[in-house]
Design an enzyme around this catalytic site. Structure first.
Site, PDB file in Angstrom:
ATOM      1  N   HIS A 122     -60.414-106.041  43.124  1.00 27.99           N
ATOM      2  CA  HIS A 122     -60.158-107.273  43.838  1.00 27.99           C
ATOM      3  C   HIS A 122     -59.671-107.191  45.234  1.00 27.99           C
ATOM      4  O   HIS A 122     -59.034-107.935  45.765  1.00 27.99           O
ATOM      5  CB  HIS A 122     -59.559-108.218  42.827  1.00 27.99           C
ATOM      6  CG  HIS A 122     -60.440-108.994  42.156  1.00 27.99           C
ATOM      7  ND1 HIS A 122     -61.569-109.693  42.352  1.00 27.99           N
ATOM      8  CD2 HIS A 122     -60.266-109.316  40.702  1.00 27.99           C
ATOM      9  CE1 HIS A 122     -62.164-110.322  41.367  1.00 27.99           C
ATOM     10  NE2 HIS A 122     -61.500-110.141  40.459  1.00 27.99           N
ATOM     11  N   ASP A 123     -59.231-106.132  45.626  1.00 28.42           N
ATOM     12  CA  ASP A 123     -58.631-105.655  46.994  1.00 28.42           C
ATOM     13  C   ASP A 123     -58.933-104.653  47.697  1.00 28.42           C
ATOM     14  O   ASP A 123     -58.300-103.623  48.261  1.00 28.42           O
ATOM     15  CB  ASP A 123     -57.104-105.843  47.076  1.00 28.42           C
ATOM     16  CG  ASP A 123     -56.418-106.230  48.283  1.00 28.42           C
ATOM     17  OD1 ASP A 123     -57.125-106.810  49.203  1.00 28.42           O
ATOM     18  OD2 ASP A 123     -55.272-105.872  48.455  1.00 28.42           O
ATOM     19  N   LEU A 124     -60.274-104.172  47.494  1.00 31.37           N
ATOM     20  CA  LEU A 124     -60.791-102.674  48.200  1.00 31.37           C
ATOM     21  C   LEU A 124     -61.029-102.878  49.722  1.00 31.37           C
ATOM     22  O   LEU A 124     -61.594-104.250  50.167  1.00 31.37           O
ATOM     23  CB  LEU A 124     -62.312-102.563  47.603  1.00 31.37           C
ATOM     24  CG  LEU A 124     -62.225-102.173  46.150  1.00 31.37           C
ATOM     25  CD1 LEU A 124     -63.521-102.256  45.750  1.00 31.37           C
ATOM     26  CD2 LEU A 124     -61.467-100.945  45.865  1.00 31.37           C
ATOM     27  N   ASN A 128     -56.346 -99.677  51.505  1.00 31.40           N
ATOM     28  CA  ASN A 128     -56.024 -99.322  50.030  1.00 31.40           C
ATOM     29  C   ASN A 128     -56.862 -97.816  49.566  1.00 31.40           C
ATOM     30  O   ASN A 128     -57.282 -97.771  48.510  1.00 31.40           O
ATOM     31  CB  ASN A 128     -56.508-100.521  49.059  1.00 31.40           C
ATOM     32  CG  ASN A 128     -55.279-101.426  49.049  1.00 31.40           C
ATOM     33  OD1 ASN A 128     -54.202-101.129  49.362  1.00 31.40           O
ATOM     34  ND2 ASN A 128     -55.687-102.579  48.718  1.00 31.40           N
ATOM     35  N   THR A 166     -57.779-110.126  50.495  1.00 28.43           N
ATOM     36  CA  THR A 166     -57.863-109.930  51.964  1.00 28.43           C
ATOM     37  C   THR A 166     -58.985-110.889  52.463  1.00 28.43           C
ATOM     38  O   THR A 166     -60.132-110.216  52.192  1.00 28.43           O
ATOM     39  CB  THR A 166     -57.576-108.708  52.170  1.00 28.43           C
ATOM     40  OG1 THR A 166     -56.709-108.081  51.737  1.00 28.43           O
ATOM     41  CG2 THR A 166     -57.497-108.288  53.696  1.00 28.43           C
TER      42      THR A 166
END
Length: 289
Positions: A122-124, A128, A166
């Protein structure tokens, strides 16, 4: 991974970043260089989020995923990855199709493993994705940061119904509060590939796109054989995206072959595995063919 009930002593500490309730630093612990996240807030919500990240990260064991070496009630201690993030590399220049597809393939290998373990990241995004020694090769990818993740193994999803993510990299359904759908991660990988090739994400007005009031997308970058994959992954309709990370990786490998690029040592078809991804630790150590 070791778990301690007392704060671990650190030496050679150097601050790196500070977010609400958490600060990060490089240091040495137990004779080795480490990256440490330390909980600085004492409110229950911050503590729950911190513990959630630790539990998810500690459940993952894959060569392309950075898992903690140790956990305390207020510390997450990770091995230090030298080389910087993919974002730092892209700030110098976009990647060519060979390097961009290698990085995307490495990310998909890690993501396929996560999904097999019931975890959605959920935040690739490039921030990261670490690149070992700064080299954009598939087996140098190291996926980090599970603070926004969803895990089927945990009884409570502390981010349930939230719009955390994001904007430039989160899928439209994630913006609406949908959690735990692996296809959301595939959307993010599509954006990441786009960003690698173009040097920027596809939607200038990311919030307008997520809310459904803007549809204008930048022209697809890179050579034409990569366009169908990006177009599919970036679809607003989840059903139009690849069915799985393994399928997306197959399409990526096919596009590389069409471009005359050397094949990568990844499986040509998904293996019948439930708890592990078919890219094994031994295979990870092999250089691209």
């Amino acid at each position: 991974m070791q778990e301690f009930q007392i704060t671990q002593p650190l030496t050679n500490r150097s601050p790196l970043a500070e977010q609400p309730g958490v600060y990060s630093e490089s240091a040495e612990w137990d004779g080795q260089p480490v990256f440490v996240k330390t909980l600085a807030a004492d409110d229950p919500d911050s503590q729950a989020r911190f513990q959630h990240e630790g539990r998810v990260a500690a459940s993952l064991h894959h060569p392309l995923v950075v898992s903690p070496l140790a956990i305390t009630p207020t510390q997450l201690i990770f091995p230090f990855v030298t080389g910087g993030t993919l974002r730092e590399r892209l700030e110098r220049s976009p990647l060519g199709e060979e390097e961009a597809t290698e990085v995307a393939s490495g990310v998909l290998s890690a993501v396929a493993y996560l999904h097999a373990r019931g975890v959605t990241h959920h935040d690739l995004k490039p921030e990261n994705v670490m690149l070992l020694d700064g080299e954009p090769r598939w087996n140098n990818v190291r996926l980090i940061d599970f603070g926004m993740s969803h895990s089927q193994a945990l009884p409570l999803d502390i981010h349930s119904g939230t719009r955390m993510g994001t904007p430039h990299f989160m899928a439209p359904e994630q913006f609406l509060g949908v959690r735990g759908d692996p296809r959301s991660d595939l959307y993010s990988v599509g954006v990441l590939l786009f960003d690698c090739l173009a040097g920027h994400p596809p939607y200038e007005d990311a919030l307008g796109w997520l809310a459904g009031i803007r549809d204008r997308r930048a022209e697809l970058p890179g050579p034409e054989p990569l366009h169908p994959l990006m177009r599919s992954a970036l679809s607003r309709d989840r059903a139009q995206r690849p069915l799985s990370a393994a399928e997306m990786q197959q399409h990526l490998c096919s596009a590389r072959l069409e471009l005359g690029l050397p094949p990568l040592p990844v499986p040509a078809a998904p293996a019948a595995l439930v708890t592990a991804h078919p890219v094994t630790a031994d295979l990870i150590m092999e250089p691209p063919a």
